[in-house]
Scaffold this motif. Structure first.
Motif, PDB file in Angstrom:
ATOM      1  N   ASP A 223       0.842  -1.185   0.000  1.00  0.00           N
ATOM      2  CA  ASP A 223       0.000   0.000   0.000  1.00  0.00           C
ATOM      3  C   ASP A 223       0.883   1.243   0.000  1.00  0.00           C
ATOM      4  O   ASP A 223       2.119   1.145  -0.033  1.00  0.00           O
ATOM      5  N   GLY A 268      -6.872   3.151  -2.827  1.00  0.00           N
ATOM      6  CA  GLY A 268      -6.444   2.308  -1.729  1.00  0.00           C
ATOM      7  C   GLY A 268      -7.287   1.069  -1.534  1.00  0.00           C
ATOM      8  O   GLY A 268      -7.087   0.335  -0.547  1.00  0.00           O
ATOM      9  N   SER A 285      -9.615   0.262   1.993  1.00  0.00           N
ATOM     10  CA  SER A 285      -8.270   0.403   2.570  1.00  0.00           C
ATOM     11  C   SER A 285      -8.246   0.033   4.051  1.00  0.00           C
ATOM     12  O   SER A 285      -7.194  -0.293   4.595  1.00  0.00           O
TER      13      SER A 285
END
Length: 322
Positions: A223, A268, A285
């Motif tokens: 990420d 994300g 995310s």
């Protein structure tokens, strides 16, 4: 005084710079995709010593899913619209990766090849030679391609021009997923040893990065904060590790069935290819299960690659301070 001109083109996977000689960099990046887009590109700028100021905005992203059973790649829009088949091979298609020009590379396990397709799906050249059961693919910041050879337990390296540069790493156990961190280190998912191994950009073995909770570790993705996510094929979960290798536990467990390829979009969100259920699952995310993203046309899905469309506007001119 040395001067350099930075030519930054609008590309669909990654902005590629042709500058070589200036010595400082001032880069403004807005809304770029995680570590694949943001950090490798910054590394290219810094290594080349480029003075470059620009603004780039990410737009819609299509998802490309490889299928073992049909030897094909299926494309989906960001809102899960099935855009149909993109490319086909001759054997069992596995990992995918885009180069800086938007060409898609797909590992063909049975044929011991890596197939290359133009942005419009036209079949281009293939890479072969010393490949043996190729699976995961990854590009470094300067366009070299790395291929995981599951059958002979090595990582093979090819130049941006397709020249075979030999083994980058050996002594692995059924390697599959590959991913680069923001510093240019390569991470390898070892299916056979339930570990993730780390190698420096020069190929030095930096040892085991992660092992806790891994069960047939196969897919890797970073990420934007540098955390590493690992798909567990046998464990039916996604494990998360910090940038320093600390085990942060399960990121996702619901909706998974023999997960393989994983990838982040610019927002994300994490997409997971479910080999066992012929589907792609989506998570926020924060790990919230957003449900099944796609199923149409999938048969034994394995790899995933996300190709963003970028709009570039140059904000300044570039020069050396020497």
């Amino acid at each position: 005084m040395l001067f350099a001109t930075c030519i930054a083109e609008r590309l669909e996977s990654q902005i590629y710079s042709l500058c070589r000689h200036s010595l400082v960099a001032a880069v403004e990046l807005l809304s770029l995709e995680g570590t694949f887009m943001k950090f490798p590109f910054c590394n290219v700028l810094l290594m080349a010593g480029i003075v470059c100021v620009f603004r780039s905005t990410a737009q819609a992203q299509n998802l490309f899913i490889s299928n073992e059973n049909t030897s094909s790649v299926r494309v989906f829009s960001p809102v899960a619209t099935d855009l149909g088949g993109f490319a086909s091979g001759a054997g069992r298609l596995e990992g995918e990766a885009f180069d800086a020009s938007g060409n898609l590379y797909v590992a063909d396990f049975d044929a011991n090849l890596v197939r290359r397709f133009a942005p419009d799906g036209t079949s281009l050249s293939v890479l072969g030679g010393a490949l043996s059961g190729p699976t995961g693919l990854a590009f470094d910041a300067i366009g070299n391609l790395y291929v995981a050879n599951q059958s002979n337990h090595t990582i093979r390296k090819f130049s941006a021009k397709g020249i075979d540069l030999g083994n980058f790493a050996t002594g692995l156990r059924n390697p599959y997923g590959l991913a680069f961190d923001m510093n240019g280190n390569l991470y390898v998912a070892n299916r056979g040893s339930n570990t993730v191994r780390e190698f420096s950009s020069a190929g030095a073995d930096m040892g085991i990065f992660a092992s806790a909770g891994l069960n047939n570790a196969i897919g890797l993705a970073f990420d934007t904060s540098g955390n590493l996510y690992v798909s567990n094929f046998n464990g039916n979960n996604i494990r998360k590790f910090s940038a320093t290798g600390t085990d942060m536990g399960d990121f996702a467990t619901t909706g998974l069935s023999a997960p393989i390829g994983i990838a982040f979009d610019v927002s994300g969100n994490l997409y997971v290819v479910n080999h066992g259920s012929n589907s792609v699952h989506k998570y926020s995310s924060a790990g919230l299960d957003l449900g099944v993203f796609a199923t149409s046309g999938l048969s034994g899905p394995t790899g995933i690659a996300i190709r963003p469309t970028l709009t570039l506007r140059r904000l300044g001119k570039y020069h050396s301070r020497q």
